[in-house]
Design an enzyme around this catalytic site. Structure first.
Site: not given
Ligand code: URA
Length: 434
Positions: A161, A168, A183
């Site tokens: 992630d 991202r 995520s």
């Molecule tokens: N917080 C996160 O940890 N991931 C996301 O995609 C958006 C907010």
């Protein structure tokens, strides 16, 4: 299996299998799948979405990409709380002390703030000497002894992630619900608690701009958590204006301490109580919401919650003196009042603009590696629904530089003042119980 085929499949709107998602996550984590391929895939997800099975598979594969904390050494039901982010959001800080003072173990893994939203670890940095670098053994021992410990989120949790979120962030692919849900939940599941209460915010200052999208995100995360065997609840809250009156690390900590002394703004306590009720219910400490609310009110009125905060600060090496003497917290050298140029009702107060103003003062990070100034921020004197006269103080800017013109202008612009008042949005929109 070829990444090219998976990109094409998602581009056509088809669902990926569990095996394909495993290939995607493990290949990206170990570097076999390149950033440009993953970017194309993520953009295809933004247009085509993912179904619940795909989202669950993505979450579990990201969770399994790193370490999963084993909290079995801590007795009792361990409850975690997560917010999707807000401006002036100091609920975690208040809740940790209240819930732990009621004998419910709070094993809090938390992050630093990014962009216009603050982070819990930054708030604890306001206590000189406070350390959030704990080994699993120290973390476990502290929660067993004090019912509470706060640790910085380890990079070992959900590394897939971490890599994907960084990508991202620079490819315009953050704001897709299944990507956000997977995520957040991959990290929460890796953090090892038994129950999770989510604060899903909506409004200008939040990821989700509408109630409807916040509700979709909340329902999806609750479903993912339940399928992974966790007890889950979500509270959907408004972030149409900042929560409470203070925005900025030390300023928010001072407001949170005041809340633990029983002097809290109403909106802040509504959110604290709504989340706390769910935490106590999931932990089995209360049987129904009224009972939970009463327990929390007593914990504050008796001073037990404030004592618990002091105990936490001391246990992690911090200096608790500033809890009684707030002037000891980091203080900005300049305070500038912003005066109203109009008379009327405050009908809107743009939370995002206030959050960005605080960030530009140095109170937030534009990039993860940036340092922050704990002392700066904004104290609001008027909020939505308040009547103001010309020359009344709307807000006070706490800054390093004297009279920061840009910030003063953007705070002024964040206020909409009209002759007619409007009906204020309730802070709590909905509660989703798992
Ligand atoms: N917080 C996160 O940890 N991931 C996301 O995609 C958006 C907010």
């Amino acid at each position: 299996m070829q990444m090219y085929d998976l990109i094409m499949k998602k581009k056509r709107g088809l669902a990926l299998s569990e095996e394909e998602i495993h290939y995607l996550v493990s290949g990206y984590t170990n570097g076999e799948i390149k950033d440009y391929q993953m970017s194309a895939f993520l953009m295809a997800v933004c247009f085509q979405g993912m179904n619940e099975q795909e989202t669950f598979a993505l979450t579990m594969n990201m969770r399994d990409s790193g370490r999963i904390l084993d909290l079995s050494g801590i007795s009792g039901v361990k409850v975690d709380k997560h917010s999707t982010g807000g401006v002036g959001d100091k609920t975690t800080f208040v809740l940790l002390a209240v819930i732990a003072s009621l004998g419910v173990p709070v094993a809090k893994m938390s992050g630093r703030g990014l962009g216009h939203t603050g982070g819990t670890i930054d708030k604890f940095d306001c206590f000189e000497g406070f350390s959030t670098e704990l080994t699993t053994e120290e973390f476990t021992e502290k929660v067993n002894r004090h019912y509470i410990a706060v640790a910085g989120q380890s990079g070992e949790l959900a590394p897939a992630d971490k890599k994907m979120y960084a990508l991202r962030d620079v490819t315009g692919t953050v704001d897709e619900i299944s990507l956000i849900a997977s995520s957040i939940m991959s990290k929460k599941l890796a953090a090892g608690c038994d129950a999770i209460v989510l604060d899903v915010t909506y409004g200008q200052g939040a990821f989700m701009k509408t109630k409807e999208d916040a509700e979709k995100l909340a329902a999806l995360m609750v479903k993912i958590g339940k399928s992974a065997g966790k007890k889950m609840s979500a509270v959907i809250t408004s972030m149409c204006e900042p929560l409470g009156y203070s925005v900025g690390n030390a300023l928010e900590v001072i407001e949170a301490i005041e809340a633990l002394k029983g002097n809290a703004p109403k909106d802040l306590m509504e959110v604290v109580f709504a989340l706390g009720e769910q935490m106590l219910l999931l932990a089995g400490r209360a049987k129904e919401r009224n009972e939970a609310r009463k327990l929390m009110e007593e914990a504050i009125a008796s001073g037990a919650a404030l004592e618990k905060l002091k105990e936490l600060v001391v246990s992690q090496g911090g200096n608790p003196a500033c809890i009684d003497v707030p002037e000891l917290f980091p203080t900005a050298p300049h305070q500038t009042d912003i005066l109203s140029e109009k008379e009327g009702y405050v009908t809107d107060l743009d939370a995002l603009a206030v959050g960005l103003a605080s960030m530009h003062l140095g109170g937030g990070r534009a990039a993860k590696e940036d340092g922050i100034d704990l002392s700066v921020g904004v104290v609001l004197r008027k909020k939505c629904g308040d009547y103001v006269k010309k020359g009344d103080v709307l807000a006070q800017v706490h800054s390093r530089e004297s009279h920061p013109q840009e910030v003063i202008r953007s705070i002024k612009e964040a206020y909409t003042i009209r002759t007619e008042n409007i009906k204020k949005e309730p802070v709590i929109y909905r509660i989703i119980c798992g």
